[in-house]
Design a protein around this motif. Structure first.
Motif, PDB file in Angstrom:
ATOM      1  N   TYR A 261       0.838  -1.205   0.000  1.00  0.00           N
ATOM      2  CA  TYR A 261       0.000   0.000   0.000  1.00  0.00           C
ATOM      3  C   TYR A 261       0.875   1.258   0.000  1.00  0.00           C
ATOM      4  O   TYR A 261       0.594   2.232  -0.696  1.00  0.00           O
ATOM      5  N   GLY A 262       1.922   1.226   0.808  1.00  0.00           N
ATOM      6  CA  GLY A 262       2.816   2.380   0.885  1.00  0.00           C
ATOM      7  C   GLY A 262       3.476   2.667  -0.453  1.00  0.00           C
ATOM      8  O   GLY A 262       3.537   3.818  -0.899  1.00  0.00           O
ATOM      9  N   ALA A 263       3.963   1.598  -1.102  1.00  0.00           N
ATOM     10  CA  ALA A 263       4.596   1.767  -2.410  1.00  0.00           C
ATOM     11  C   ALA A 263       3.593   2.283  -3.436  1.00  0.00           C
ATOM     12  O   ALA A 263       3.911   3.161  -4.250  1.00  0.00           O
ATOM     13  N   ALA A 264       2.364   1.739  -3.387  1.00  0.00           N
ATOM     14  CA  ALA A 264       1.317   2.187  -4.321  1.00  0.00           C
ATOM     15  C   ALA A 264       0.961   3.653  -4.082  1.00  0.00           C
ATOM     16  O   ALA A 264       0.724   4.408  -5.031  1.00  0.00           O
ATOM     17  N   THR A 265       0.925   4.041  -2.799  1.00  0.00           N
ATOM     18  CA  THR A 265       0.594   5.435  -2.472  1.00  0.00           C
ATOM     19  C   THR A 265       1.662   6.382  -3.003  1.00  0.00           C
ATOM     20  O   THR A 265       1.356   7.423  -3.606  1.00  0.00           O
ATOM     21  N   VAL A 266       2.928   6.032  -2.797  1.00  0.00           N
ATOM     22  CA  VAL A 266       4.026   6.866  -3.306  1.00  0.00           C
ATOM     23  C   VAL A 266       3.957   6.951  -4.824  1.00  0.00           C
ATOM     24  O   VAL A 266       4.128   8.028  -5.418  1.00  0.00           O
ATOM     25  N   GLN A 267       3.689   5.793  -5.466  1.00  0.00           N
ATOM     26  CA  GLN A 267       3.589   5.773  -6.913  1.00  0.00           C
ATOM     27  C   GLN A 267       2.443   6.659  -7.402  1.00  0.00           C
ATOM     28  O   GLN A 267       2.578   7.397  -8.384  1.00  0.00           O
ATOM     29  N   MET A 268       1.295   6.593  -6.697  1.00  0.00           N
ATOM     30  CA  MET A 268       0.156   7.414  -7.078  1.00  0.00           C
ATOM     31  C   MET A 268       0.463   8.902  -6.915  1.00  0.00           C
ATOM     32  O   MET A 268       0.062   9.722  -7.747  1.00  0.00           O
ATOM     33  N   ILE A 269       1.160   9.251  -5.841  1.00  0.00           N
ATOM     34  CA  ILE A 269       1.519  10.653  -5.618  1.00  0.00           C
ATOM     35  C   ILE A 269       2.419  11.159  -6.750  1.00  0.00           C
ATOM     36  O   ILE A 269       2.207  12.240  -7.315  1.00  0.00           O
ATOM     37  N   VAL A 270       3.424  10.346  -7.085  1.00  0.00           N
ATOM     38  CA  VAL A 270       4.353  10.738  -8.152  1.00  0.00           C
ATOM     39  C   VAL A 270       3.620  10.851  -9.487  1.00  0.00           C
ATOM     40  O   VAL A 270       3.794  11.830 -10.233  1.00  0.00           O
ATOM     41  N   MET A 271       2.781   9.842  -9.792  1.00  0.00           N
ATOM     42  CA  MET A 271       2.035   9.873 -11.057  1.00  0.00           C
ATOM     43  C   MET A 271       1.057  11.048 -11.089  1.00  0.00           C
ATOM     44  O   MET A 271       0.898  11.707 -12.123  1.00  0.00           O
ATOM     45  N   GLY A 272       0.384  11.296  -9.945  1.00  0.00           N
ATOM     46  CA  GLY A 272      -0.563  12.401  -9.888  1.00  0.00           C
ATOM     47  C   GLY A 272       0.118  13.742 -10.118  1.00  0.00           C
ATOM     48  O   GLY A 272      -0.367  14.573 -10.897  1.00  0.00           O
ATOM     49  N   LEU A 273       1.247  13.939  -9.440  1.00  0.00           N
ATOM     50  CA  LEU A 273       1.978  15.194  -9.617  1.00  0.00           C
ATOM     51  C   LEU A 273       2.485  15.326 -11.048  1.00  0.00           C
ATOM     52  O   LEU A 273       2.446  16.414 -11.637  1.00  0.00           O
ATOM     53  N   GLY A 274       2.967  14.197 -11.607  1.00  0.00           N
ATOM     54  CA  GLY A 274       3.446  14.230 -12.990  1.00  0.00           C
ATOM     55  C   GLY A 274       2.326  14.558 -13.957  1.00  0.00           C
ATOM     56  O   GLY A 274       2.507  15.369 -14.887  1.00  0.00           O
ATOM     57  N   LEU A 275       1.159  13.941 -13.756  1.00  0.00           N
ATOM     58  CA  LEU A 275       0.019  14.198 -14.635  1.00  0.00           C
ATOM     59  C   LEU A 275      -0.435  15.651 -14.540  1.00  0.00           C
ATOM     60  O   LEU A 275      -0.715  16.295 -15.560  1.00  0.00           O
ATOM     61  N   VAL A 276      -0.505  16.160 -13.312  1.00  0.00           N
ATOM     62  CA  VAL A 276      -0.916  17.553 -13.129  1.00  0.00           C
ATOM     63  C   VAL A 276       0.092  18.495 -13.791  1.00  0.00           C
ATOM     64  O   VAL A 276      -0.283  19.490 -14.421  1.00  0.00           O
ATOM     65  N   LEU A 277       1.383  18.184 -13.653  1.00  0.00           N
ATOM     66  CA  LEU A 277       2.411  19.024 -14.264  1.00  0.00           C
ATOM     67  C   LEU A 277       2.281  19.024 -15.781  1.00  0.00           C
ATOM     68  O   LEU A 277       2.336  20.089 -16.423  1.00  0.00           O
ATOM     69  N   ILE A 278       2.069  17.839 -16.354  1.00  0.00           N
ATOM     70  CA  ILE A 278       1.937  17.740 -17.818  1.00  0.00           C
ATOM     71  C   ILE A 278       0.684  18.478 -18.294  1.00  0.00           C
ATOM     72  O   ILE A 278       0.731  19.242 -19.273  1.00  0.00           O
ATOM     73  N   LEU A 279      -0.447  18.258 -17.603  1.00  0.00           N
ATOM     74  CA  LEU A 279      -1.679  18.941 -17.987  1.00  0.00           C
ATOM     75  C   LEU A 279      -1.547  20.453 -17.856  1.00  0.00           C
ATOM     76  O   LEU A 279      -2.031  21.209 -18.709  1.00  0.00           O
TER      77      LEU A 279
END
Length: 265
Positions: free
Chosen positions: A176-194
């Motif tokens: 869960y911890g690894a998935a949460t970190v991955q989601m945070i990174v992906m979310g920030l990356g997606l927001v940055l790209i958008l």
């Protein structure tokens, strides 16, 4: 659509992305909290089960010390062991949720009583003067040892079960911890790209027509009225372009009227 509405729509899209990422991350955090709570409960069960086992051994050791003449220390260990067994059993009963483990704990209570009975009977025989006392003590001590082994074997099922559950829960919590970190990174990356894409689109949407209008205004200022403005943005910039077109047409009409007046003169 007005420019301010377009900007609001862009920010709304970013807000929705943030919200979705937040919901997913929140779900992961909730799952981690549930696992942490489960780990805490399993550790409590594990510790109480081990304390239960140690308490049974204390009763056995106290009985042996009593027979060896250490009556004070022996009595203390027996009493403390008895109290700890009751305390651990009650704590286990409050923590357990598995019906099978609860049933096993009910059976364990009978073994606990047998351990205490064997200890008390041994001390009672030791205090008597029966000619066959030594043999009876050996028999009772063997019975006590068998009861302690049986009790601890039964309690070992709680220790083993919770060990496995804690190990599984820890692995799941790490996932869960690894998935949460991955989601945070992906979310920030997606927001940055958008954000970058929207900034580029909005910049082109605003600067392109404005640049065209600026060039047209420059040509008109030099007397070039043969300009056709083609801007279809559906917002204030298009309105401005229409105003430029009307202004140019007005200049053309004024120029035509001036030429007609000159010819008549």
């Amino acid at each position: 659509m007005k420019i301010q509405y377009k900007l609001m729509l862009s920010f709304s899209v970013l807000a929705v992305v943030f919200l979705i990422a937040g919901v997913i991350i929140s779900a992961n955090v909730t799952g981690m909290n549930a696992l942490d709570k489960r780990i805490s409960t399993d550790l409590t069960i594990n510790q109480q089960a081990i304390a239960y086992q140690n308490a049974a051994r204390d009763v056995q050791t106290g009985t042996f010390l009593y027979l060896q003449g250490e009556t004070g220390m022996g009595n203390q260990m027996i009493n403390e062991g008895e109290l700890q067994m009751v305390k651990s059993r009650l704590a286990l009963n409050a923590s357990l949720t598995d019906p099978k483990m609860i049933a096993d704990l009910s059976d364990t209570r009978d073994l606990e009583q047998q351990v205490l009975d064997s200890s008390h009977q041994t001390l009672s025989i030791a205090a008597g003067d029966d000619p066959d006392r030594d043999q009876q003590i050996r028999d009772r001590m063997n019975a006590l040892d068998a009861m302690v082994v049986a009790l601890n074997t039964r309690i070992a099922t709680f220790v083993g079960a919770t060990d496995r559950q804690v190990s599984t829960a820890i692995d799941a919590s790490a996932a869960y911890g690894a998935a949460t970190v991955q989601m945070i990174v992906m979310g920030l990356g997606l927001v940055l790209i958008l954000s970058l894409l929207m900034a580029i689109v909005m910049a082109r949407h605003l600067t392109g027509p404005i640049t065209s209008l600026t060039e047209t205004a420059d040509r008109v200022s030099r007397g070039d009225l043969e300009n056709k403005i083609e801007i279809k943005t559906g917002d204030e910039i298009e309105n401005l372009a229409d105003s430029f077109t009307r202004m140019i047409n007005a200049y053309k009409m004024m120029e035509a009227m001036s030429m007609m007046n000159e010819e008549e003169a």
